[in-house]
Design a protein around this motif. Structure first.
Motif, PDB file in Angstrom:
ATOM      1  N   HIS A 245      29.245  40.404  26.180  1.00 24.55           N
ATOM      2  CA  HIS A 245      28.932  39.456  27.252  1.00 24.55           C
ATOM      3  C   HIS A 245      29.964  39.535  28.367  1.00 24.55           C
ATOM      4  N   ALA A 246      29.484  39.470  29.599  1.00 24.29           N
ATOM      5  CA  ALA A 246      30.344  39.338  30.779  1.00 24.29           C
ATOM      6  C   ALA A 246      29.648  38.381  31.725  1.00 24.29           C
ATOM      7  N   PHE A 247      30.437  37.658  32.515  1.00 20.84           N
ATOM      8  CA  PHE A 247      29.835  36.650  33.388  1.00 20.84           C
ATOM      9  C   PHE A 247      30.175  36.943  34.845  1.00 20.84           C
ATOM     10  N   ALA A 248      29.174  36.745  35.708  1.00 19.31           N
ATOM     11  CA  ALA A 248      29.342  36.969  37.148  1.00 19.31           C
ATOM     12  C   ALA A 248      29.114  35.657  37.880  1.00 19.31           C
ATOM     13  N   PRO A 249      30.176  34.985  38.334  1.00 20.95           N
ATOM     14  CA  PRO A 249      29.990  33.757  39.120  1.00 20.95           C
ATOM     15  C   PRO A 249      29.458  34.109  40.512  1.00 20.95           C
ATOM     16  N   ILE A 250      28.364  33.473  40.902  1.00 17.99           N
ATOM     17  CA  ILE A 250      27.698  33.801  42.156  1.00 17.99           C
ATOM     18  C   ILE A 250      27.938  32.685  43.172  1.00 17.99           C
ATOM     19  N   ASP A 251      28.636  33.010  44.247  1.00 19.44           N
ATOM     20  CA  ASP A 251      28.822  32.052  45.339  1.00 19.44           C
ATOM     21  C   ASP A 251      27.704  32.186  46.372  1.00 19.44           C
ATOM     22  N   ASP A 252      27.395  33.417  46.723  1.00 22.05           N
ATOM     23  CA  ASP A 252      26.350  33.680  47.708  1.00 22.05           C
ATOM     24  C   ASP A 252      25.473  34.811  47.167  1.00 22.05           C
ATOM     25  N   PRO A 253      24.208  34.522  46.807  1.00 24.54           N
ATOM     26  CA  PRO A 253      23.343  35.572  46.248  1.00 24.54           C
ATOM     27  C   PRO A 253      23.236  36.799  47.141  1.00 24.54           C
ATOM     28  N   ALA A 254      23.418  36.614  48.442  1.00 25.31           N
ATOM     29  CA  ALA A 254      23.313  37.754  49.357  1.00 25.31           C
ATOM     30  C   ALA A 254      24.571  38.606  49.370  1.00 25.31           C
ATOM     31  N   ASP A 255      25.646  38.094  48.787  1.00 26.65           N
ATOM     32  CA  ASP A 255      26.909  38.844  48.783  1.00 26.65           C
ATOM     33  C   ASP A 255      27.552  38.719  47.393  1.00 26.65           C
ATOM     34  N   ALA A 256      26.814  39.215  46.392  1.00 29.57           N
ATOM     35  CA  ALA A 256      27.270  39.062  45.011  1.00 29.57           C
ATOM     36  C   ALA A 256      27.732  40.379  44.412  1.00 29.57           C
ATOM     37  N   SER A 257      27.832  41.433  45.202  1.00 29.20           N
ATOM     38  CA  SER A 257      28.105  42.759  44.646  1.00 29.20           C
ATOM     39  C   SER A 257      29.461  42.834  43.954  1.00 29.20           C
ATOM     40  N   ALA A 258      30.453  42.147  44.475  1.00 26.65           N
ATOM     41  CA  ALA A 258      31.786  42.223  43.867  1.00 26.65           C
ATOM     42  C   ALA A 258      31.782  41.595  42.483  1.00 26.65           C
ATOM     43  N   ALA A 259      31.181  40.399  42.354  1.00 28.12           N
ATOM     44  CA  ALA A 259      31.132  39.724  41.056  1.00 28.12           C
ATOM     45  C   ALA A 259      30.302  40.528  40.060  1.00 28.12           C
ATOM     46  N   ILE A 260      29.198  41.074  40.529  1.00 26.69           N
ATOM     47  CA  ILE A 260      28.343  41.877  39.642  1.00 26.69           C
ATOM     48  C   ILE A 260      29.079  43.144  39.215  1.00 26.69           C
ATOM     49  N   GLY A 261      29.755  43.788  40.155  1.00 30.24           N
ATOM     50  CA  GLY A 261      30.485  45.018  39.831  1.00 30.24           C
ATOM     51  C   GLY A 261      31.580  44.781  38.815  1.00 30.24           C
ATOM     52  N   ALA A 262      32.295  43.674  38.922  1.00 32.10           N
ATOM     53  CA  ALA A 262      33.363  43.371  37.958  1.00 32.10           C
ATOM     54  C   ALA A 262      32.799  43.161  36.565  1.00 32.10           C
ATOM     55  N   ALA A 263      31.664  42.449  36.486  1.00 33.51           N
ATOM     56  CA  ALA A 263      31.044  42.219  35.177  1.00 33.51           C
ATOM     57  C   ALA A 263      30.569  43.533  34.566  1.00 33.51           C
ATOM     58  N   LEU A 264      29.982  44.407  35.380  1.00 35.34           N
ATOM     59  CA  LEU A 264      29.515  45.698  34.866  1.00 35.34           C
ATOM     60  C   LEU A 264      30.690  46.579  34.444  1.00 35.34           C
ATOM     61  N   ASP A 265      31.810  46.483  35.126  1.00 40.15           N
ATOM     62  CA  ASP A 265      33.005  47.237  34.729  1.00 40.15           C
ATOM     63  C   ASP A 265      33.424  46.852  33.307  1.00 40.15           C
ATOM     64  N   ARG A 266      33.402  45.561  33.011  1.00 40.17           N
ATOM     65  CA  ARG A 266      33.804  45.105  31.672  1.00 40.17           C
ATOM     66  C   ARG A 266      32.849  45.630  30.604  1.00 40.17           C
ATOM     67  N   LEU A 267      31.552  45.611  30.895  1.00 43.34           N
ATOM     68  CA  LEU A 267      30.578  46.101  29.914  1.00 43.34           C
ATOM     69  C   LEU A 267      30.695  47.613  29.732  1.00 43.34           C
ATOM     70  N   ALA A 268      30.885  48.341  30.823  1.00 43.35           N
ATOM     71  CA  ALA A 268      31.020  49.798  30.724  1.00 43.35           C
ATOM     72  C   ALA A 268      32.229  50.175  29.893  1.00 43.35           C
TER      73      ALA A 268
END
Length: 732
Positions: free
Chosen positions: A137-160
């Motif tokens: 499990h990894a969690f991505a806190p979303i402040d702005d759905p239109a600019d969520a790439s950084a949070a999503i990328g960090a979560a995917l880094d942990r899973l990878a």
């Protein structure tokens, strides 16, 4: 090596230019059938070994069977207008724990993060002994759905970093706004990872269950997509332009593209194929279907032409996947007899197929006339060591329910399981001598013991679904059906029959299956417009999945208690052309079919009304009088189609003949007259409409506006004077 057609079934018919191919992948053999696409009649059948260990997996056997079928029929690839196969791959992967490494990216916006972080964590799901599905499990806190790439990328880094192969995207309320889940899935795929999203798998609220369902979907995604893609490519390379379809768990079929999105929908695809055969080939409308193989028997209830469904549970956990309610018993045509001393211990669960021995009843004539050794074996480590094997002429044979049924003489002469009764009886005489029992008596005891297990499960289903005695009609399918179904019917005192071409009922179900899709929405107090919107979504989903819009029927259900609106759409992937076999019967034959179904004398049956496609019959049963005051008078109703098949059965229903133009007024009046007022408020009756060649089921709706709205949609294509019959039944 191919195994040719069964007795009585042609190996091929010249002149059939449009073929539907159905392929049922079993544990040992893959069955292939060809059906005339216009008459829906069986043209040819064959068996090839299932290729579990080939480099291409089971796809190799599917293609081998397809190519041999085309050669057998001297058919061209372009003659195939429909091709589909069932699969046990999803079920086996979960049962055996052979799954991919899964990671969940949970996401949450302000105000919902704390709960989303908890609800997107999936605890270990037990699979095979000693194996569990453990999602990282990894969690991505979303402040702005239109600019969520950084949070999503960090979560995917942990899973990878944890070696995840498949990513699940899960966010609260994504069924309404899937943008964040879609962004997560797209980012994962851009990294070369497999990905799925909760809103793609289930459209209901309930983040925990939706995430769990998506995790199970992800666990089998690479394996299922690999096999489906390889098979589809091989089919295309063979010159077949019809898209490959895969059997779903609800008895319909789906495209390979849809399998790539929701492979979990193929769970229980094998049993679903048999039920589809019962519905489409045998045209069972009400009854209990028992598919008997060599190792197990699958038992299910069919009501109003629909199989019964229930939410699937995996590892004890609930999911948002609805599957057929199939009860599987470890008793079948090949179950081995267990005996110790002079006592019959049990029948099964180990089968002769798994033990690698033959059936005694299929031994050569005279095989048991000479020296025969009665031995006890342990087929597989961990099994009891009291399974009986007869050794004769260097060969080993098991005594099975198929042998017992042949010895007793209850197997019909044209059944697939028919063997030489004398050989079967002689085999039981050998064991009987060792047990100091009469062989015929022992054979009946074996059959009684085996069928008692089926009787217990059928009785449980009758009670659970509150089936009326007249609805308990046993229909047998599968190669071992004749071993268990006739004697089970006799023990219960209920009608029974074996399906036509029972031994290939599953591949026939695959060949005749409809494209099917289900849309579920959580809607509080849905309006008629809400219901029609969900209905249209189901039609659109079926069309995307390959169904032709003009062939689609939709059944809608509203569950007010759960705030659930469900629409199930089913249609064909290709149109039938002229030349269909005319199976129309006369009124007398249809009345006889109704009388048999109602268990009444023919002269007690009355024709109430008719349309161009259906006859409606009723018969009255008087009350018990003063000597049996608890037995009330009832009126049974049966709707019979032109070919003499009972399509609907009801008790104490009200029938009103109407027309397309007059339907709204007649239906509104009938709903008002039959409405019941009690502690739960106003209850309206269940409604079915006979419209052209269709029976429209509106019984899942609980609001008058919803019923009237859907009814108007169902008849809008009819001429104003077209006959429509309303059948209304009070809810109990």
């Amino acid at each position: 090596m191919a195994v040719g057609s069964a007795a009585g079934v042609p190996s091929g018919e010249a002149g059939v230019s449009r073929l539907r191919i159905g392929i049922d992948v079993g544990g040992t053999f893959t069955d292939v059938v060809a059906v005339d696409a216009d008459t829906f009649t069986l043209v040819a059948q064959l068996k090839v070994p299932t290729t579990h260990h080939a480099a291409e997996g089971v796809a190799r056997g599917i293609i081998d069977g397809l190519q041999q079928m085309l050669r057998q029929l001297s058919a061209r690839p372009e003659d195939v207008v429909f091709i589909a196969h069932s699969t046990t791959q999803a079920t086996n992967a979960l049962l055996e724990g052979d799954v991919a490494r899964v990671g969940v990216v949970g996401a949450g916006r302000r105000g919902e993060r704390w709960k989303a972080r908890i609800d997107t964590r999936v605890p270990p799901v037990p699979l095979a002994p000693g194996k569990a599905l453990r999602a990282t499990h990894a969690f991505a806190p979303i402040d702005d759905p239109a600019d969520a790439s950084a949070a999503i990328g960090a979560a995917l880094d942990r899973l990878a970093a944890d070696g995840v192969e498949v990513v699940v995207a899960s966010e609260p309320f994504a069924v309404d706004d899937p943008s964040v889940e879609s962004a997560i899935a797209d980012a994962a795929r851009a990294r070369g990872l497999w990905a799925t999203a909760g809103h793609e798998v289930a459209s209901l609220y309930g983040l925990r269950t939706r995430t769990r369902t998506a995790v199970l979907n992800a666990a089998i995604l690479p394996r299922m997509v690999g096999t489906a893609t390889m098979t589809a490519r091989s089919v295309a390379e063979a010159g077949i332009t019809a898209p490959l379809m895969i059997m779903r768990s609800d008895g319909g079929v789906m495209t390979v593209d849809e399998v790539a999105r929701r492979p979990i929908q193929t769970m229980l695809s094998g049993p679903a194929a048999g039920i589809a055969g019962a519905l489409m080939h045998e045209q069972v409308s009400d009854g209990i279907f028992i598919e008997v193989g060599g190792t197990s028997a699958d038992i299910s209830v069919i009501r109003d032409g629909q199989p019964q469904m229930r939410p699937a549970r995996v590892g004890g956990h609930r999911t948002f996947l609805n599957t057929l309610d199939v009860r599987t018993l470890a008793i079948a045509g090949g179950s081995m007899v267990r005996a110790e001393g002079g006592t019959l211990v049990d029948v099964g669960p180990r089968s002769a197929h798994i033990a690698g021995v033959g059936y005694a009843c299929f031994a050569p004539a005279g095989a048991f006339d000479g020296s025969v050794e009665v031995s006890r074996v342990q087929p597989i480590e961990g099994d009891p060591s009291d399974y009986v094997v007869l050794v004769a002429g260097g060969a080993r044979y098991a005594l099975t329910p198929t042998c017992a049924a042949n010895a007793v003489g209850v197997v019909p002469g044209d059944a697939f399981a028919k063997a030489d009764p004398a050989t079967a009886l002689r085999a039981f005489a050998v064991l009987g001598a060792a047990m100091q029992q009469d062989g015929a008596t022992l054979a009946r005891a074996v059959l009684d013991r085996a069928c008692a297990k089926v009787v217990a499960q059928v009785t449980a289903l009758v009670e659970e679904y509150r089936l009326s005695p007249s609805a308990v009609d046993l229909v047998g399918g599968g190669g071992g059906a004749a071993a268990l179904v006739p004697h089970t019917g006799a023990l219960m005192g209920v009608p029974w029959r074996l399906a036509r071409q029972a031994e290939v009922i599953s591949p026939l179900g695959v060949a005749l299956a409809m494209v099917r899709d289900t849309i579920e929405r959580t809607i509080v107090d849905p309006t008629p417009a809400d219901v029609l919107r969900v209905r249209q979504e189901a039609i659109d989903a079926a069309v995307r999945n390959g169904a032709l819009a003009e062939t689609i029927d939709v059944q809608v259900e509203v569950d007010a208690r759960r705030n659930l609106v469900r629409a199930v759409a089913a249609g064909s992937a290709e149109l039938r052309r002229g030349g269909a076999v005319d199976r129309r019967t006369d009124t007398a034959a249809r009345a006889a079919a109704a009388a048999r179904s109602m268990q009444r004398e023919l002269d007690a049956v009355r024709l109430v009304t008719s349309t161009g496609a259906f006859d409606v019959f009723t018969a009255e049963a008087p009350g018990g009088g003063w000597w049996a005051p608890w037995r009330r008078a009832t009126t049974s109703l049966r709707v019979v189609d032109g070919s003499g098949v009972v399509r609907l059965q009801r008790e104490d229903a009200t029938v009103r003949a109407s027309s397309a133009a007059g339907l709204e007024g007649d239906l509104r009046t009938l709903l008002e007259v039959l409405a019941d007022f009690g502690d739960a408020g106003r209850t309206i009756p269940d409604v079915h409409l006979l419209v052209g060649p269709r029976i429209v089921n509106l019984s899942g709706l609980g609001d008058e506006g919803q019923i009237l709205g859907l009814a108007s949609v169902e008849v809008r294509a009819q001429a104003p004077d077209a006959p429509v019959v309303i059948i209304a039944t009070a809810r109990r």
